[in-house]
Design a protein around this motif. Structure first.
Motif, PDB file in Angstrom:
ATOM      1  N   MET A 141       0.840  -1.205   0.000  1.00 17.24           N
ATOM      2  CA  MET A 141       0.000   0.000   0.000  1.00 17.24           C
ATOM      3  C   MET A 141       0.877   1.259   0.000  1.00 17.24           C
ATOM      4  N   GLU A 142       0.464   2.254  -0.766  1.00 21.12           N
ATOM      5  CA  GLU A 142       1.118   3.560  -0.853  1.00 21.12           C
ATOM      6  C   GLU A 142       2.586   3.485  -1.274  1.00 21.12           C
ATOM      7  N   ALA A 143       2.944   2.462  -2.032  1.00 23.57           N
ATOM      8  CA  ALA A 143       4.311   2.343  -2.549  1.00 23.57           C
ATOM      9  C   ALA A 143       4.470   3.230  -3.775  1.00 23.57           C
ATOM     10  N   CYS A 144       5.622   3.867  -3.904  1.00 17.00           N
ATOM     11  CA  CYS A 144       5.917   4.690  -5.074  1.00 17.00           C
ATOM     12  C   CYS A 144       6.451   3.770  -6.175  1.00 17.00           C
ATOM     13  N   ILE A 145       5.670   3.583  -7.219  1.00 21.09           N
ATOM     14  CA  ILE A 145       6.044   2.691  -8.318  1.00 21.09           C
ATOM     15  C   ILE A 145       6.862   3.455  -9.355  1.00 21.09           C
ATOM     16  N   ILE A 146       6.424   4.658  -9.674  1.00 19.35           N
ATOM     17  CA  ILE A 146       7.115   5.534 -10.629  1.00 19.35           C
ATOM     18  C   ILE A 146       7.181   6.919 -10.006  1.00 19.35           C
ATOM     19  N   LYS A 147       8.347   7.576 -10.126  1.00 22.82           N
ATOM     20  CA  LYS A 147       8.502   8.931  -9.599  1.00 22.82           C
ATOM     21  C   LYS A 147       8.737   9.896 -10.756  1.00 22.82           C
ATOM     22  N   GLU A 148       7.930  10.936 -10.813  1.00 22.74           N
ATOM     23  CA  GLU A 148       8.036  11.956 -11.859  1.00 22.74           C
ATOM     24  C   GLU A 148       9.458  12.504 -11.920  1.00 22.74           C
ATOM     25  N   GLY A 149      10.007  12.582 -13.139  1.00 24.17           N
ATOM     26  CA  GLY A 149      11.346  13.127 -13.335  1.00 24.17           C
ATOM     27  C   GLY A 149      12.446  12.080 -13.363  1.00 24.17           C
ATOM     28  N   ASP A 150      12.158  10.867 -12.857  1.00 26.94           N
ATOM     29  CA  ASP A 150      13.164   9.803 -12.869  1.00 26.94           C
ATOM     30  C   ASP A 150      13.332   9.243 -14.279  1.00 26.94           C
ATOM     31  N   GLU A 164      -2.722   5.663  -7.949  1.00 23.95           N
ATOM     32  CA  GLU A 164      -3.051   7.070  -8.129  1.00 23.95           C
ATOM     33  C   GLU A 164      -1.942   7.713  -8.950  1.00 23.95           C
ATOM     34  N   VAL A 165      -2.326   8.465  -9.974  1.00 24.68           N
ATOM     35  CA  VAL A 165      -1.364   9.133 -10.850  1.00 24.68           C
ATOM     36  C   VAL A 165      -1.398  10.628 -10.542  1.00 24.68           C
ATOM     37  N   THR A 166      -0.217  11.200 -10.226  1.00 16.64           N
ATOM     38  CA  THR A 166      -0.122  12.633  -9.945  1.00 16.64           C
ATOM     39  C   THR A 166       0.960  13.258 -10.809  1.00 16.64           C
ATOM     40  N   LYS A 167       0.782  14.549 -11.086  1.00 23.08           N
ATOM     41  CA  LYS A 167       1.775  15.315 -11.839  1.00 23.08           C
ATOM     42  C   LYS A 167       1.958  16.638 -11.114  1.00 23.08           C
ATOM     43  N   GLU A 168       3.191  16.927 -10.762  1.00 24.57           N
ATOM     44  CA  GLU A 168       3.515  18.133 -10.014  1.00 24.57           C
ATOM     45  C   GLU A 168       2.633  18.266  -8.771  1.00 24.57           C
ATOM     46  N   GLY A 169       2.381  17.115  -8.117  1.00 17.16           N
ATOM     47  CA  GLY A 169       1.610  17.082  -6.881  1.00 17.16           C
ATOM     48  C   GLY A 169       0.102  17.119  -7.050  1.00 17.16           C
ATOM     49  N   MET A 170      -0.381  17.247  -8.279  1.00 17.72           N
ATOM     50  CA  MET A 170      -1.825  17.287  -8.510  1.00 17.72           C
ATOM     51  C   MET A 170      -2.307  15.947  -9.040  1.00 17.72           C
ATOM     52  N   LYS A 171      -3.394  15.442  -8.473  1.00 13.66           N
ATOM     53  CA  LYS A 171      -3.941  14.146  -8.886  1.00 13.66           C
ATOM     54  C   LYS A 171      -4.513  14.239 -10.293  1.00 13.66           C
ATOM     55  N   LEU A 172      -4.085  13.317 -11.165  1.00 15.92           N
ATOM     56  CA  LEU A 172      -4.606  13.259 -12.524  1.00 15.92           C
ATOM     57  C   LEU A 172      -5.726  12.245 -12.633  1.00 15.92           C
ATOM     58  N   ASN A 189      11.739   8.175 -24.881  1.00 12.02           N
ATOM     59  CA  ASN A 189      13.082   8.335 -24.322  1.00 12.02           C
ATOM     60  C   ASN A 189      13.178   9.615 -23.489  1.00 12.02           C
ATOM     61  N   CYS A 190      12.191   9.788 -22.607  1.00 12.05           N
ATOM     62  CA  CYS A 190      12.164  10.962 -21.746  1.00 12.05           C
ATOM     63  C   CYS A 190      12.059  10.500 -20.291  1.00 12.05           C
ATOM     64  N   THR A 191      12.164  11.443 -19.367  1.00 12.77           N
ATOM     65  CA  THR A 191      12.014  11.069 -17.963  1.00 12.77           C
ATOM     66  C   THR A 191      10.524  10.791 -17.679  1.00 12.77           C
ATOM     67  N   ARG A 192      10.279  10.207 -16.532  1.00 12.53           N
ATOM     68  CA  ARG A 192       8.905   9.889 -16.154  1.00 12.53           C
ATOM     69  C   ARG A 192       8.078  11.164 -16.088  1.00 12.53           C
ATOM     70  N   THR A 193       6.892  11.135 -16.707  1.00 11.30           N
ATOM     71  CA  THR A 193       6.072  12.335 -16.801  1.00 11.30           C
ATOM     72  C   THR A 193       5.107  12.498 -15.645  1.00 11.30           C
ATOM     73  N   ALA A 194       4.990  11.481 -14.782  1.00 16.71           N
ATOM     74  CA  ALA A 194       4.075  11.549 -13.636  1.00 16.71           C
ATOM     75  C   ALA A 194       4.554  10.602 -12.551  1.00 16.71           C
ATOM     76  N   THR A 195       3.988  10.764 -11.370  1.00 19.69           N
ATOM     77  CA  THR A 195       4.264   9.857 -10.250  1.00 19.69           C
ATOM     78  C   THR A 195       3.094   8.898 -10.120  1.00 19.69           C
ATOM     79  N   VAL A 196       3.392   7.626  -9.893  1.00 20.31           N
ATOM     80  CA  VAL A 196       2.366   6.602  -9.729  1.00 20.31           C
ATOM     81  C   VAL A 196       2.581   5.902  -8.403  1.00 20.31           C
ATOM     82  N   ARG A 197       1.541   5.913  -7.544  1.00 17.20           N
ATOM     83  CA  ARG A 197       1.618   5.260  -6.233  1.00 17.20           C
ATOM     84  C   ARG A 197       0.470   4.275  -6.094  1.00 17.20           C
ATOM     85  N   SER A 198       0.764   3.161  -5.405  1.00 18.71           N
ATOM     86  CA  SER A 198      -0.301   2.192  -5.160  1.00 18.71           C
ATOM     87  C   SER A 198      -1.210   2.722  -4.064  1.00 18.71           C
ATOM     88  N   GLU A 199      -2.477   2.317  -4.133  1.00 19.95           N
ATOM     89  CA  GLU A 199      -3.455   2.754  -3.125  1.00 19.95           C
ATOM     90  C   GLU A 199      -3.778   1.619  -2.182  1.00 19.95           C
TER      91      GLU A 199
END
Length: 199
Positions: A141-150, A164-172, A189-199
């Motif tokens: 639960m609440e694990a960070c799977i993908i981090k924006e910018g990585d 849950e998918v967020t971008k710049e701290g805002m839920k998408l 071939n770019c950095t991760r565009t959003a953060t993805v966390r398990s719920e």
């Protein structure tokens, strides 16, 4: 004044005219519904493309490369996403890993890829190779799977649970089983565009 027969005839003409108008209204309402669906699909695609372009635009602005209003961009002649320092003949000897999975899991992965706007146009043989190479990973639960910018090198297909998918701290959005995520960093071939966390 007209006869009863004339009045009945005029009434029948008006009724037929009303029927034709009703049929036309029904036809136009159906066409309007179809156009609304098309607008929604195009808006969704536009949102996806914007999620890729915004990080690149932010990087350009951070480096002070913003065009002034009186400057004009020149058109590019071509863009290639193929690797430049890679010998294609060397790739023919690469053996891709194969991970055994249930028929249900194989079908879920395949359907998720075919449902993804960025991956659905791959050849079936490519989709099959992706399905073969995928392996299960469990997240708490609440694990960070993908981090924006990585920098990212993995594509994920959710088999169960929610993220849950967020971008710049805002839920998408929130995604459930049968969805692909993490593909943009691989495909563009770019950095991760959003953060993805398990719920």
């Amino acid at each position: 004044m007209g006869t009863l027969r004339d009045l009945q005839y005029a009434l029948q003409e008006k009724i037929e005219e009303l029927r034709q108008r009703d049929a036309l209204i029904d036809e136009l309402e159906l066409e309007l519904d179809q156009k609304d669906e098309l607008i929604q699909r195009l808006q969704n695609e536009l949102d996806k493309y914007r999620s890729v372009i915004r990080p690149a635009t932010a990087q350009v602005q951070a480096h002070g490369l913003v065009l002034q209003p009186d400057q004009h961009r020149s058109k590019r002649q071509a863009i290639s996403a193929e690797p430049t320092a890679c010998d294609i003949s060397a790739l023919s000897h690469v053996t891709l890993p194969f991970y055994t999975k249930s028929p249900e899991s194989r079908e879920l992965i395949k359907e998720a890829i075919l449902d993804n706007d960025f991956m659905k146009n791959l050849e079936l043989s490519q989709i099959q190779e992706i399905v073969d190479c995928m392996y299960p990973v469990d997240y708490g639960m609440e694990a960070c799977i993908i981090k924006e910018g990585d920098v990212g090198s993995l594509v994920f297909v959710m088999e169960e649970g929610k993220v849950e998918v967020t971008k710049e701290g805002m839920k998408l959005c929130t995604m459930g089983p049968g969805k692909v995520f993490g593909e943009l960093a691989i495909l563009y071939n770019c950095t991760r565009t959003a953060t993805v966390r398990s719920e």
